[in-house]
Design a protein around this motif. Structure first.
Motif: not given
Ligand SMILES: Cc1ncc(COP(=O)(O)O)c(C=O)c1O
Length: 259
Positions: A74-94
């Motif tokens: 997720e090295i480009y997570s702060r370089l998004i032009f539309e919408g927000e970054h979301f990590s699979i790490m935040s999905v319950p169970g992951f």
């Protein structure tokens, strides 16, 4: 690295018509009992594609409760032009099944400082620490201090650079779309643009080499990233608008003479 570890890498095509996202049904069909690790990269190098929250959830559903780890770059997570970054790490169970990778190169333009980090379960960190200590020793302490400063300091430069990359992306994509044989979608993240060049009639590597030789503009063949990259070039917009405009002008002139 996968080959080195005795595994076999199974690539999945990113779909241009989906803004370089993947087809989750296709991913599901590629997961077997042999699957040990799924490598995700969003925002993506080289396409600039970004997986949105729904797509990440769909990927998580496709993996289900199998004993499969996810390596999420997720090295480009702060370089998004539309919408927000979301990590699979935040999905319950992951949380326990994800190894999240990030670094300083992109967000803080600290490329070359050789500094990145991973977030993972403590028992895995023990192994990674052993591997890193014995392969590349350690990150220099003074660069680590700079990294701490970057993270703790004023973050407005990060937002400023994102806006700047967006400006450059818009100019470069519009310019490429005016060039014969090129068609380019607007990437949603990272600082790359990935035009389709199939209408030029040239193979990607030949065209990339010819542009370098003939115009002095450096880009990468899409195939530098794997076979699915045929038909594309990757340009980086981590350069000044003046230079990007100069590059566009040179490519345009070259294509008029050669295509
Ligand atoms: C997707 C991705 N991950 C990781 C890196 C590694 O960056 P570095 O080795 O500079 O920390 C890069 C650099 O291009 C990248 O594109």
């Amino acid at each position: 690295m996968v080959d080195y570890m005795g595994g076999s890498a199974v690539p999945i095509r990113l779909r241009e018509d989906r803004d370089f996202s993947l087809d989750v049904d296709e991913l599901a069909s590629l997961i077997t009992d042999h699957t040990k690790l799924i490598i995700l990269n969003s925002p993506h190098n080289p396409t600039g594609g970004v997986l949105n929250r729904q797509e990440i959830h769909d990927i998580a559903d496709a993996i289900g409760d199998r004993n499969v780890m996810v390596l999420s770059d997720e090295i480009y997570s702060r370089l998004i032009f539309e919408g927000e970054h979301f990590s699979i790490m935040s999905v319950p169970g992951f949380k326990d099944r994800t190894i999240l990778l990030d670094g300083f190169s992109k967000t803080y333009a600290m490329t070359g400082w050789r500094m990145g980090y991973g977030v993972m379960r403590e028992d895995l960190a023990t192994h990674i620490t052993r591997l890193m200590t014995n392969s590349n020793s350690c990150t220099a302490s003074f660069t680590q201090v700079a990294g701490v400063e970057a993270m703790r300091g004023d973050q407005s430069s990060v937002d400023g650079m994102r806006a700047e990359f967006q400006r450059r992306r818009d100019v470069f994509v519009a310019g490429l779309n005016r060039i014969k044989g090129f068609s380019c979608r607007l990437p949603k993240g990272a600082f790359y643009v990935f035009p389709n060049i199939t209408k030029t009639g040239w193979k990607s590597k030949m065209l990339a080499d010819a542009l370098l030789e003939g115009t002095g503009v450096a880009c990468l063949s899409g195939t530098a990233f794997g076979d699915f990259g045929e038909g594309y070039l990757r340009f980086s917009v981590a350069n000044s608008l003046a230079n990007l405009n100069k590059a566009l002008e040179r490519i345009n002139n070259w294509t008029k003479r050669n295509l």
